[in-house]
Design an enzyme around this catalytic site. Structure first.
Site, PDB file in Angstrom:
ATOM      1  N   ASN A   1      59.692  50.732  79.277  1.00 39.27           N
ATOM      2  CA  ASN A   1      59.603  51.634  78.123  1.00 39.27           C
ATOM      3  C   ASN A   1      60.938  52.293  77.775  1.00 39.27           C
ATOM      4  OD1 ASN A   1      59.711  53.426  80.214  1.00 39.27           O
ATOM      5  ND2 ASN A   1      57.868  54.565  79.663  1.00 39.27           N
TER       6      ASN A   1
ATOM      7  N   ARG B   1      60.661  55.012  71.973  1.00 38.08           N
ATOM      8  CA  ARG B   1      59.728  54.056  72.584  1.00 38.08           C
ATOM      9  C   ARG B   1      58.969  53.256  71.527  1.00 38.08           C
ATOM     10  NH1 ARG B   1      58.072  58.237  77.375  1.00 38.08           N
ATOM     11  NH2 ARG B   1      59.454  57.422  79.011  1.00 38.08           N
TER      12      ARG B   1
ATOM     13  N   TYR C   1      61.775  58.790  92.150  1.00 36.82           N
ATOM     14  CA  TYR C   1      60.380  58.768  91.679  1.00 36.82           C
ATOM     15  C   TYR C   1      59.389  59.186  92.762  1.00 36.82           C
ATOM     16  CZ  TYR C   1      61.548  56.578  87.185  1.00 36.82           C
ATOM     17  OH  TYR C   1      62.018  56.315  85.923  1.00 36.82           O
TER      18      TYR C   1
ATOM     19  N   GLU D   1      66.726  66.138  89.085  1.00 38.74           N
ATOM     20  CA  GLU D   1      67.126  64.790  88.672  1.00 38.74           C
ATOM     21  C   GLU D   1      68.621  64.721  88.343  1.00 38.74           C
ATOM     22  OE1 GLU D   1      64.409  63.713  85.544  1.00 38.74           O
ATOM     23  OE2 GLU D   1      62.700  63.600  86.930  1.00 38.74           O
TER      24      GLU D   1
ATOM     25  N   LYS E   1      66.767  52.483  80.617  1.00 42.98           N
ATOM     26  CA  LYS E   1      66.227  51.619  81.665  1.00 42.98           C
ATOM     27  C   LYS E   1      66.709  50.170  81.507  1.00 42.98           C
ATOM     28  CE  LYS E   1      62.117  54.510  82.338  1.00 42.98           C
ATOM     29  NZ  LYS E   1      60.645  54.502  82.617  1.00 42.98           N
TER      30      LYS E   1
ATOM     31  N   HIS F   1      63.832  57.228  80.187  1.00 42.83           N
ATOM     32  CA  HIS F   1      63.204  58.303  80.967  1.00 42.83           C
ATOM     33  C   HIS F   1      63.839  59.622  80.551  1.00 42.83           C
ATOM     34  CE1 HIS F   1      61.898  60.763  84.409  1.00 42.83           C
ATOM     35  NE2 HIS F   1      63.135  61.241  84.385  1.00 42.83           N
TER      36      HIS F   1
END
Ligand code: CMP
Length: 139
Positions: free
Chosen positions: A113, A103, A50, A127, A10, A116
């Site tokens: 965080n 994490r 999402y 995905e 991320k 994913h």
């Protein structure tokens, strides 16, 4: 069984130059990075990815964050890749993540965080298809 899962590094992770450090943990866990690209998502791409969280209080914040900078999308392959990667990631909330997880080491908050990972075979299939053409995945 040998599975594939969709991983995302991320914006908080790319922003702190953690791509290599996280990839090292992924490979040490026995997962193989069989596709990888650095991109910036549009708002529409984030909202589609999402979609299951639409209506949740954090949905807008999540989509804003995920479009705030570069992300690295990856396909990871290996034995029980989905569960293996979720275990390596640790809990969504870094305060609850176990020692040694990505994490616990790197996440800044529930939203920022760092990573994913798909939560099921069905999610992984969806995905991966949203992010890669099959020719881009080289197992
Ligand atoms: P991810 O696995 O990418 O899937 C949904 C994301 O929503 C999750 O990781 C979290 O980063 C994010 N999320 C969950 N709860 C919250 C929250 N309370 N505030 C902000 N983001 C959240």
């Amino acid at each position: 069984a040998v599975e594939r899962t969709l991983s995302i590094l991320k914006p908080d992770a790319t922003g702190r130059n953690l791509t290599g450090a996280i990839n090292t943990l992924i490979e040490k866990a026995g997962l193989r990075i069989v596709a990888q690209k650095r991109v910036v998502w549009t708002k529409a791409q984030a909202q589609k990815f999402y979609a299951e969280h639409k209506g949740r209080p954090f949905f807008d914040e999540l989509c804003s964050f995920m479009t705030s900078g570069p992300i690295v999308v990856q396909v990871l392959q290996g034995k029980d890749a989905i569960a293996t990667y979720r275990k390596l990631m640790g809990a969504t909330n870094p305060d609850e993540a176990k020692r040694g997880t990505i994490r616990k080491r790197f996440a800044e908050s529930k939203g920022r965080n760092s990573v994913h990972g798909s939560d099921s075979v069905a999610s992984a299939t969806r995905e991966i298809a949203l992010n890669f053409k099959s020719a881009e995945i080289v197992g």
